[in-house]
Design a protein around this motif. Structure first.
Motif, PDB file in Angstrom:
ATOM      1  N   HIS A 175       0.814  -1.213   0.000  1.00  0.00           N
ATOM      2  CA  HIS A 175       0.000   0.000   0.000  1.00  0.00           C
ATOM      3  C   HIS A 175       0.850   1.267   0.000  1.00  0.00           C
ATOM      4  CE1 HIS A 175      -3.461  -2.552   0.758  1.00  0.00           C
ATOM      5  NE2 HIS A 175      -2.810  -3.096   1.770  1.00  0.00           N
ATOM      6  N   LEU A 176       2.174   1.131  -0.018  1.00  0.00           N
ATOM      7  CA  LEU A 176       3.050   2.296  -0.030  1.00  0.00           C
ATOM      8  C   LEU A 176       3.272   2.774  -1.470  1.00  0.00           C
ATOM      9  CD1 LEU A 176       5.754   1.314   2.624  1.00  0.00           C
ATOM     10  CD2 LEU A 176       3.535   2.407   2.950  1.00  0.00           C
ATOM     11  N   ARG A 177       3.384   4.092  -1.611  1.00  0.00           N
ATOM     12  CA  ARG A 177       3.595   4.697  -2.931  1.00  0.00           C
ATOM     13  C   ARG A 177       5.033   5.192  -3.049  1.00  0.00           C
ATOM     14  NH1 ARG A 177      -0.555   7.900  -1.000  1.00  0.00           N
ATOM     15  NH2 ARG A 177       0.875   9.686  -1.234  1.00  0.00           N
ATOM     16  N   ALA A 178       5.448   5.383  -4.270  1.00  0.00           N
ATOM     17  CA  ALA A 178       6.808   5.867  -4.504  1.00  0.00           C
ATOM     18  C   ALA A 178       7.009   7.272  -3.963  1.00  0.00           C
ATOM     19  CB  ALA A 178       7.120   5.835  -6.007  1.00  0.00           C
ATOM     20  N   ASP A 179       5.931   8.086  -3.930  1.00  0.00           N
ATOM     21  CA  ASP A 179       6.083   9.455  -3.450  1.00  0.00           C
ATOM     22  C   ASP A 179       5.852   9.597  -1.947  1.00  0.00           C
ATOM     23  OD1 ASP A 179       3.378   8.867  -3.592  1.00  0.00           O
ATOM     24  OD2 ASP A 179       2.795  10.905  -4.158  1.00  0.00           O
ATOM     25  N   HIS A 180       5.634   8.484  -1.235  1.00  0.00           N
ATOM     26  CA  HIS A 180       5.557   8.555   0.215  1.00  0.00           C
ATOM     27  C   HIS A 180       6.925   8.929   0.783  1.00  0.00           C
ATOM     28  CE1 HIS A 180       1.693   6.030   0.932  1.00  0.00           C
ATOM     29  NE2 HIS A 180       1.509   7.253   1.389  1.00  0.00           N
ATOM     30  N   ILE A 181       6.949   9.859   1.710  1.00  0.00           N
ATOM     31  CA  ILE A 181       8.167  10.119   2.470  1.00  0.00           C
ATOM     32  C   ILE A 181       8.235   9.083   3.596  1.00  0.00           C
ATOM     33  CG2 ILE A 181       9.411  11.781   3.910  1.00  0.00           C
ATOM     34  CD1 ILE A 181       7.765  13.993   2.493  1.00  0.00           C
ATOM     35  N   GLU A 182       9.324   8.357   3.689  1.00  0.00           N
ATOM     36  CA  GLU A 182       9.447   7.323   4.703  1.00  0.00           C
ATOM     37  C   GLU A 182      10.384   7.774   5.820  1.00  0.00           C
ATOM     38  OE1 GLU A 182      10.047   3.316   3.508  1.00  0.00           O
ATOM     39  OE2 GLU A 182       8.884   3.523   1.652  1.00  0.00           O
ATOM     40  N   GLU A 183       9.949   7.583   7.042  1.00  0.00           N
ATOM     41  CA  GLU A 183      10.759   7.877   8.226  1.00  0.00           C
ATOM     42  C   GLU A 183      10.983   6.572   8.991  1.00  0.00           C
ATOM     43  OE1 GLU A 183      12.333  10.366   9.312  1.00  0.00           O
ATOM     44  OE2 GLU A 183      11.511  12.180   8.390  1.00  0.00           O
ATOM     45  N   ALA A 184      12.177   6.027   8.867  1.00  0.00           N
ATOM     46  CA  ALA A 184      12.529   4.813   9.594  1.00  0.00           C
ATOM     47  C   ALA A 184      13.064   5.215  10.967  1.00  0.00           C
ATOM     48  CB  ALA A 184      13.573   4.010   8.820  1.00  0.00           C
ATOM     49  N   LEU A 185      12.322   4.867  11.998  1.00  0.00           N
ATOM     50  CA  LEU A 185      12.700   5.211  13.371  1.00  0.00           C
ATOM     51  C   LEU A 185      13.472   4.023  13.942  1.00  0.00           C
ATOM     52  CD1 LEU A 185       9.233   6.693  14.415  1.00  0.00           C
ATOM     53  CD2 LEU A 185      11.168   7.868  13.330  1.00  0.00           C
ATOM     54  N   ILE A 186      14.795   4.085  13.857  1.00  0.00           N
ATOM     55  CA  ILE A 186      15.652   2.936  14.154  1.00  0.00           C
ATOM     56  C   ILE A 186      16.101   2.992  15.610  1.00  0.00           C
ATOM     57  CG2 ILE A 186      17.785   1.749  13.553  1.00  0.00           C
ATOM     58  CD1 ILE A 186      17.494   2.904  10.734  1.00  0.00           C
TER      59      ILE A 186
END
Length: 505
Positions: A34-45
């Motif tokens: 359900h994720l799109r290419a234009d989604h900004i992703e924030e990986a909280l590591i």
């Protein structure tokens, strides 16, 4: 995933998710399609998971600093007018990482929490077993609890799910075994995901258990035949009738080895019941006991009850052992502590005779009336004390009088059980006369009646003023030693205590 969750992800500008330092996120993998290419992703590591850290605040300090930093990163997007979807496996507020963001951001920005399918529900679905039915109580436990706490809670509940296995698995397994729940326990790993595994918990190798796994102790009611109901039977007073009742009670008996567990319910009600005793009562197939005590135990589908009068202890014990000999799991229900003027003695006496010597018998401790009454009054049994029954139904009064003399002469505080009844009206007066030979007239005497029950009362009088007419079978007497003190506190309550230090010489 719920329909609403998919809708929110579709409308979000930013997708945030937690992960360990390897960068892989289970939450992201679930939502990936359900994720799109234009989604900004924030990986909280996470900076740390189970390993140690040199952070000055230790493990908790390292995580608190991480949550503050992660919340600040998401706040930048929110302040810029972007919609942020924080995705979390399971339900966001059920042992979920999102809750730490919620505490730091929800009061500052409009927030919607989308409920999800928990691992608990997923595990039950994959096992095809109900978690709880009717009046059963479901307890959810983190495997990180100390072993003793896990054992107590597993013993006392009807059904359970233990989360967060992984390195805690050996502790959880031992707690399951110690609480007697291991035969019922199932293991579920990665429910509804790739690599899913379900087995009996007893068959699992601890070296193969990941963090994302749970243990499930499902509904006991679900395993009963359809239409099973609770039946009530009455044990009778003659050996012939007892044998007849036993034959009736064991119709359709299960295979396997039976046992007898003697359980004390405490002085009154479920608040006085230990976790171990609660679990034994829930696991029993047959309950045997005096009607008044059986009425304290909740009705459970599939259990048979065998109620009897309070004066047929040997027959009751024999009935319980006969049921166990035929493979039944039997709980003999007693008041207070079963080993103090109660059913444990009667059961063990019969259990040491043929043909019952091979039947397993366990005695579980309970809160006895003396301790409950003492706690209500303060600490009158804080030093050495003696416990004596004033009932002369099973021993002559001469023996009781001799023991009262000996205990009083040794300056012991006394807990007096069975002080009076409709047919025994003179014993309290005689005991008062005898004790006044050794005690001062102003010695504190506690009259504790119906402790833990709806008519509870606790009064303190002087020994010389003890009125036998105010004492009945529901009353327990505590007579102080020469050192026992009574005092009224500023709130108006009176407390009684016996010092632990005794005068020298």
């Amino acid at each position: 995933m719920t329909v609403r969750a998919v809708q929110v992800i579709a409308g979000a500008d930013v997708i945030a998710y937690h992960s360990a330092r390897h960068g892989r996120s289970i939450a992201r993998s679930i939502a990936a399609e359900h994720l799109r290419a234009d989604h900004i992703e924030e990986a909280l590591i996470y900076p740390v998971t189970t390993e140690s850290t040199d952070h000055p605040g230790g493990y908790r300090g390292a995580l608190d600093e991480f949550y503050e930093t992660a919340a600040a990163r998401l706040a930048v997007h929110l302040d810029a007018g972007r919609t942020v979807a924080v995705i979390s496996e399971g339900d966001p507020l059920f042992y979920g990482s999102y809750q730490h963001m919620h505490k730091r951001l929800a009061h500052r920005y409009p927030t919607e929490v989308i409920p999800g399918v928990t691992s608990v529900s997923a595990a039950a679905a994959r096992l095809g077993k109900p978690l709880a039915e009717a009046d059963e109580v479901l307890t959810i436990l983190p495997g990180t609890l100390p072993e003793e706490e896990l054992t107590a809670r597993l013993a006392s509940t009807d059904t359970a799910v233990v989360m967060k296995l992984g390195r805690t698995f050996p502790t959880v397994r031992r707690a399951m075994e110690r609480s007697g729940r291991l035969p019922e326990a199932h293991y579920v790993e990665r429910a509804t995901m790739t690599g899913e595994r379900t087995e009996k918990l007893a068959d699992i190798d601890a070296e193969t258990v990941p963090y994302f796994s749970v243990s499930v102790v499902p509904s006991r009611i679900a395993d009963l035949p359809p239409g099973t109901a609770t039946s009530t039977e009455t044990a009778t007073t003659t050996e012939t009738d007892t044998a007849t009742a036993t034959a009736t009670a064991t119709a359709g008996e299960p295979s396997g080895h039976g046992e007898v567990v003697v359980v004390g319910t405490g002085p009154a009600g479920p608040l006085w019941l230990t976790p171990e005793s609660r679990g034994a009562l829930a696991a029993a197939e047959d309950l045997v006991g005096y009607t008044t005590y059986l009425d304290r135990v909740p009705l459970r589908p599939g259990q048979r009850r065998h109620a009897s009068d309070n004066k047929v202890e040997s027959e009751r014990a024999e009935l319980a052992l006969d049921l166990a000999r035929r493979g039944r799991k039997v709980a003999v229900v007693s008041g207070g502590d079963p080993g103090i003027f109660a059913m444990a003695t009667a059961v063990l006496e019969v259990a040491c005779q043929a043909p019952y010597r091979a039947i397993p018998v366990r005695v579980l401790p309970g809160v006895t009336a003396a301790n409950a009454a003492a706690a209500r009054a303060g600490a009158p049994l804080g030093h050495d004390y003696a416990v004596i029954s004033l009932s002369d139904r099973l021993k002559p009064w001469e023996v009781i009088a001799e023991r009262l003399h000996a205990a009083a002469g040794a300056d012991l505080a006394l807990a007096l059980y069975n002080p009076g009844s409709r047919s025994r009206t003179w014993q309290v007066g005689k005991a008062r006369e005898l004790l006044l030979e050794h005690r001062a007239p102003d010695t504190p005497v506690i009259l504790a009646r119906d402790i833990g029950g709806p008519e509870e009362s606790v009064r303190t009088v002087h020994l010389a003023d003890l009125d036998p007419h105010q004492v009945d079978m529901r009353t327990l007497l505590i007579v102080g030693s020469s050192q026992t003190q009574a005092a009224r506190r500023d709130d108006g309550t009176e407390v009684v205590w016996t010092p632990r230090r005794y005068p020298e010489g």
